[in-house]
Design an enzyme around this catalytic site. Structure first.
Site, PDB file in Angstrom:
ATOM      1  N   GLU A 146      72.468  67.027  94.424  1.00 35.94           N
ATOM      2  CA  GLU A 146      71.908  67.268  95.755  1.00 35.94           C
ATOM      3  C   GLU A 146      70.856  68.380  95.711  1.00 35.94           C
ATOM      4  O   GLU A 146      69.732  68.218  96.196  1.00 35.94           O
ATOM      5  CB  GLU A 146      73.036  67.660  96.706  1.00 35.94           C
ATOM      6  CG  GLU A 146      72.570  68.005  98.108  1.00 35.94           C
ATOM      7  CD  GLU A 146      73.696  68.535  98.980  1.00 35.94           C
ATOM      8  OE1 GLU A 146      73.518  68.557 100.205  1.00 35.94           O
ATOM      9  OE2 GLU A 146      74.745  68.939  98.440  1.00 35.94           O
ATOM     10  N   HIS A 147      71.215  69.526  95.157  1.00 34.95           N
ATOM     11  CA  HIS A 147      70.304  70.667  95.040  1.00 34.95           C
ATOM     12  C   HIS A 147      70.084  70.970  93.564  1.00 34.95           C
ATOM     13  O   HIS A 147      71.057  71.121  92.815  1.00 34.95           O
ATOM     14  CB  HIS A 147      70.888  71.931  95.681  1.00 34.95           C
ATOM     15  CG  HIS A 147      71.319  71.762  97.103  1.00 34.95           C
ATOM     16  ND1 HIS A 147      72.644  71.628  97.467  1.00 34.95           N
ATOM     17  CD2 HIS A 147      70.601  71.714  98.251  1.00 34.95           C
ATOM     18  CE1 HIS A 147      72.722  71.521  98.783  1.00 34.95           C
ATOM     19  NE2 HIS A 147      71.508  71.561  99.289  1.00 34.95           N
TER      20      HIS A 147
END
Length: 441
Positions: free
Chosen positions: A321-322
């Site tokens: 995600e990040h």
């Protein structure tokens, strides 16, 4: 994993499953079915059961809204306005990049594209342990920038009352309706509609496992932003990275929940071992250390690789995600990576900025979904549609003849005849399957 990779910190637990647990699936299905059948009464029943919350109306009226917002300190309101200005500016730039167009593909044949906002969106703003006020900016404000006419936003009660800061954030973001209503019953009410709540066309916003499963089950009847799992962070670091910074940034995301993966891929074994040592030193004094510590223990990984090329390749396999890039040349990652929800380049930025203040959207793909989708953005609230118009009779006749032949290859006689009609009406082709003469005047 390649023999070239050296794992110096492995997760204690198995990786998070990409499907909901059976008991969650069953509970969510029961609530949705009840709301579908009994509307407001079901919402009230489940709200009372799960949140001990049963107000006269779940929607805040103007006087209630004004009272709640006025209770928020002005400094907090100013910070909300600042952050929303950043989100609005980036979202507006995204919207401006999406243009309608019309092209003439053949003489007299015009094809066009339009980007039309959906009519109504539902925005879920989580509460509980972590009231994610920033989610109001990401869901409500982005929808309004896209041009969505009606945005209905909802958030759970906080200890038997509307949560002031979340309500203020939803209001400042431009929500047209604000409900104090949480969980599956709130998502179902917005998606399906009740006697007092009009249905929306799309649901957006993060939530717990039950909210995520509700969105999954309702997808199709309404659109959704994306399927969401636990927050994830992956850091790619070389020997220039500061292990103290790396450890701090890993823990900043580990505190989201005990099932949040926190991964470091580094070309420096020293950076890896020192990062582990710093995590151990920082955890005892972290107020959310209990949660972050469990996430680090069960889902934390530190992997040493021989080169940055290998690091980028491995990071793409995670599709996190990040992804933070803490290297001497962080912009290399823009050209070397393809699978991530959001990329954070260099040590002057961090995932926390993306979550809270910088302006890009923090509703992002998890559980490997970054392999095939990006996160929430203005375009999610737009329908990209096409249209066609033929103004030249000769062009229509030519396309009609080709349509007839192409359709009969596939045994679609009805399609073929629609083409035949234009070939006969606007050209000289015979109409062999019907005794009909077009008026050529």
């Amino acid at each position: 994993m390649s023999a070239q990779h050296k794992t110096i910190k492995a997760p204690a637990a198995v990786k998070t499953a990409r499907t909901s647990r059976p008991e969650i699936v069953e509970t969510v299905a029961d609530v949705i079915a009840d709301v579908r059948t009994h509307g407001d009464a079901a919402v009230r029943r489940w709200s009372q059961k799960f949140d001990n919350w049963s107000p006269k109306s779940y929607r805040l009226g103007p006087d209630q809204l004004a009272s709640v917002v006025s209770s928020v300190p002005e400094t907090v309101l100013d910070d909300l306005r600042f952050v929303q200005q950043q989100v609005r500016g980036f979202a507006q730039a995204q919207r401006d990049s999406l243009t309608d167009f019309e092209v003439e593909t053949l003489p007299g044949v015009f094809l066009g594209q339009r980007n039309i906002p959906i009519g109504a969106a539902g925005a879920y703003v989580p509460g509980g342990r972590y009231p994610l006020t920033a989610s109001a900016h990401m869901t409500v404000l982005t929808a309004k920038v896209a041009g969505v006419e009606r945005v209905a936003a909802t958030t759970p009660p906080d200890r038997g009352a509307p949560p002031p800061v979340s309500i203020a954030a939803m209001h400042l973001a431009g929500a047209d309706e604000i409900y104090v209503m949480g969980g599956v019953q709130a998502v179902a009410a917005l998606a399906l509609g009740t006697e007092t709540i009009d249905a929306v066309d799309m649901l957006a916003g993060p939530g717990n496992a039950y909210v995520a499963e509700a969105k999954r089950q309702l997808f199709g009847e309404v659109g959704i932003d994306l399927f969401a799992g636990p927050t994830e962070v992956l850091i790619v670091a070389d020997d220039t990275a500061d292990p103290f910074v790396v450890a701090t940034d890993l823990l900043s995301q580990a505190e989201h929940g005990p099932d949040s993966p926190t991964v470091l891929i580094t070309t420096s074994e020293e950076v890896g071992t020192r990062t582990i040592a710093w995590v151990d030193r920082l955890l005892p004094d972290l107020p959310t250390g209990d949660v972050a510590g469990r996430a680090w223990r069960d889902h934390g990984e530190v992997i040493v690789v021989p080169t940055l090329t290998t690091a980028y390749e491995l990071a793409d396999q995670y599709a996190s995600e990040h992804v933070q890039i803490l290297t001497a040349e962080p912009r290399e990652a823009l050209h070397r990576m393809r699978n991530y929800g959001a990329l954070f380049l260099g040590d002057k930025t961090c995932v926390a900025y993306g979550d809270k203040v910088i302006g890009t959207n923090h509703v992002l793909p998890t559980l490997g979904a970054a392999r095939y989708t990006g996160g929430l953005w203005v375009g999610k609230y737009l329908k990209t549609v096409t249209y066609q118009e033929i103004r030249d009779a000769g062009a229509s006749a030519r396309l009609g003849e080709i349509c007839g032949r192409a359709s009969r290859i596939e045994n679609f006689e009805g399609h073929a005849r629609s083409g035949d009609v234009r070939a006969a009406r606007f050209g000289s082709a015979p109409l062999g399957w019907a005794d009909y003469a077009f008026d050529q005047a």
